[in-house]
Design a protein around this motif. Structure first.
Motif, short mmCIF file in Angstrom:
data_model
loop_
_atom_site.label_atom_id
_atom_site.label_comp_id
_atom_site.label_asym_id
_atom_site.label_seq_id
_atom_site.Cartn_x
_atom_site.Cartn_y
_atom_site.Cartn_z
N GLY A 55 3.81 -16.94 129.97
CA GLY A 55 3.40 -16.56 128.62
C GLY A 55 2.71 -15.23 128.55
O GLY A 55 2.97 -14.43 127.64
N TYR A 56 1.83 -14.95 129.49
CA TYR A 56 1.11 -13.68 129.46
C TYR A 56 2.07 -12.50 129.66
O TYR A 56 1.93 -11.46 129.03
CB TYR A 56 -0.01 -13.65 130.50
CG TYR A 56 -0.80 -12.38 130.46
CD1 TYR A 56 -1.60 -12.07 129.35
CD2 TYR A 56 -0.74 -11.46 131.50
CE1 TYR A 56 -2.31 -10.88 129.30
CE2 TYR A 56 -1.46 -10.28 131.46
CZ TYR A 56 -2.24 -9.99 130.36
OH TYR A 56 -2.94 -8.82 130.29
N ALA A 57 3.07 -12.68 130.52
CA ALA A 57 4.05 -11.61 130.74
C ALA A 57 4.85 -11.35 129.46
O ALA A 57 5.14 -10.19 129.13
CB ALA A 57 4.98 -11.97 131.89
N VAL A 58 5.23 -12.42 128.75
CA VAL A 58 5.94 -12.26 127.47
C VAL A 58 5.05 -11.51 126.49
O VAL A 58 5.47 -10.53 125.86
CB VAL A 58 6.37 -13.63 126.90
CG1 VAL A 58 6.96 -13.47 125.50
CG2 VAL A 58 7.37 -14.31 127.82
N LEU A 95 12.66 -15.94 123.72
CA LEU A 95 13.90 -16.14 124.47
C LEU A 95 14.41 -14.82 125.05
O LEU A 95 14.86 -14.77 126.20
CB LEU A 95 14.97 -16.78 123.57
CG LEU A 95 14.72 -18.22 123.14
CD1 LEU A 95 15.67 -18.62 122.01
CD2 LEU A 95 14.85 -19.18 124.32
N GLY A 96 14.33 -13.77 124.27
CA GLY A 96 14.83 -12.48 124.71
C GLY A 96 14.05 -11.90 125.88
O GLY A 96 14.65 -11.37 126.82
N VAL A 97 12.74 -12.00 125.84
CA VAL A 97 11.94 -11.45 126.93
C VAL A 97 12.14 -12.28 128.20
O VAL A 97 12.30 -11.72 129.29
CB VAL A 97 10.45 -11.34 126.55
CG1 VAL A 97 9.60 -11.01 127.77
CG2 VAL A 97 10.25 -10.29 125.47
N THR A 146 2.63 -3.99 115.18
CA THR A 146 2.68 -3.01 114.09
C THR A 146 3.86 -3.23 113.16
O THR A 146 3.88 -2.67 112.06
CB THR A 146 2.74 -1.57 114.64
OG1 THR A 146 3.94 -1.40 115.40
CG2 THR A 146 1.52 -1.26 115.50
N TRP A 147 4.85 -4.03 113.58
CA TRP A 147 6.04 -4.18 112.73
C TRP A 147 6.50 -5.62 112.56
O TRP A 147 7.55 -5.86 111.95
CB TRP A 147 7.18 -3.29 113.21
CG TRP A 147 7.61 -3.43 114.63
CD1 TRP A 147 7.03 -2.88 115.72
CD2 TRP A 147 8.72 -4.17 115.13
NE1 TRP A 147 7.70 -3.23 116.87
CE2 TRP A 147 8.75 -4.02 116.53
CE3 TRP A 147 9.71 -4.95 114.52
CZ2 TRP A 147 9.72 -4.62 117.34
CZ3 TRP A 147 10.67 -5.54 115.33
CH2 TRP A 147 10.67 -5.38 116.70
N THR A 148 5.71 -6.57 113.09
CA THR A 148 6.02 -7.99 112.87
C THR A 148 4.74 -8.75 112.57
O THR A 148 3.63 -8.24 112.74
CB THR A 148 6.67 -8.66 114.10
OG1 THR A 148 5.69 -8.84 115.12
CG2 THR A 148 7.84 -7.85 114.64
N GLY A 205 3.71 -6.55 123.73
CA GLY A 205 2.64 -5.60 123.39
C GLY A 205 3.06 -4.16 123.65
O GLY A 205 2.72 -3.26 122.89
N THR A 206 3.85 -3.94 124.72
CA THR A 206 4.31 -2.57 125.00
C THR A 206 5.30 -2.10 123.94
O THR A 206 5.49 -0.90 123.78
CB THR A 206 4.96 -2.45 126.40
OG1 THR A 206 6.18 -3.21 126.43
CG2 THR A 206 4.01 -2.90 127.50
#
Length: 183
Positions: A20-23, A9-11, A34-36, A28-29
């Motif tokens: 979907g690929y953009a999200v 929702l946030g993205v 690494t943290w979820t 990914g950026t």
């Protein structure tokens, strides 16, 4: 809380519309891997589920030179409401994944609201830490079950770290860091 729903929702909200690929690429950026525990498949599943629930609106297919067309999505009023509700819950959480997602999107809220949520979270974390520390003497290393003292120590350290982090973030926000909603 399903943190992947907050991310999706946030993205979509940040971009106005997204496929979907953009999200997936945006997240990914942020190195969320690494943290979820959020994985690409859960992003696409969440897009479908949120659309089915009326939180996202399918806008049609965007043509792509790199392969098949990609379905574009935008936020609905219900999606905006869920985003804000999940954002506030995340900023109130002791869970590092949830809190991290909340911090990632906190600029969507006014500074005064974020500070209020973080101050409340800090007070609860500090009180929880104090309560856990008071319990430690009641469970010596040889208590039954034997792991209780170690678990209390782990939980105390984890909640204390959240309290320290929150305290520092509050100070940075009070000093004017970040541009928040309405500023």
């Amino acid at each position: 809380m399903s943190v992947v729903r907050l991310f999706v929702l946030g993205v979509v909200r940040l971009r106005g519309q997204a496929h979907g690929y953009a999200v997936h690429r945006e997240l990914g950026t942020w190195r969320i891997d690494t943290w979820t525990r959020v994985r690409p498949g859960s992003i696409y599943h969440s897009l479908k589920q949120l659309t089915k629930e009326g939180k996202l609106r399918a806008l049609g297919v965007e043509e792509s030179a790199e392969g098949p067309g990609r379905e574009l999505f935008s936020l609905t009023r219900e999606g905006e409401a869920e985003f804000l509700e999940r954002l506030e819950a995340a900023l109130s959480s002791f869970d590092l994944e949830e809190l991290g997602a909340g911090v990632a999107f906190m600029t969507a809220l006014p500074r005064t609201r974020v500070l209020a949520l973080l101050r409340s979270q800090h007070q609860r974390a500090t009180a929880a830490c104090e309560g856990l520390e008071k319990m430690l003497p009641m469970f010596p290393q040889r208590a039954e079950p034997p792991h209780t003292a170690d678990l209390l120590t782990l939980w105390t350290g984890s909640v204390a770290a959240v309290a320290r982090f929150t305290e520092g973030l509050i100070a940075r926000l009070e000093a004017g860091e970040y541009t928040m909603a309405g500023e």
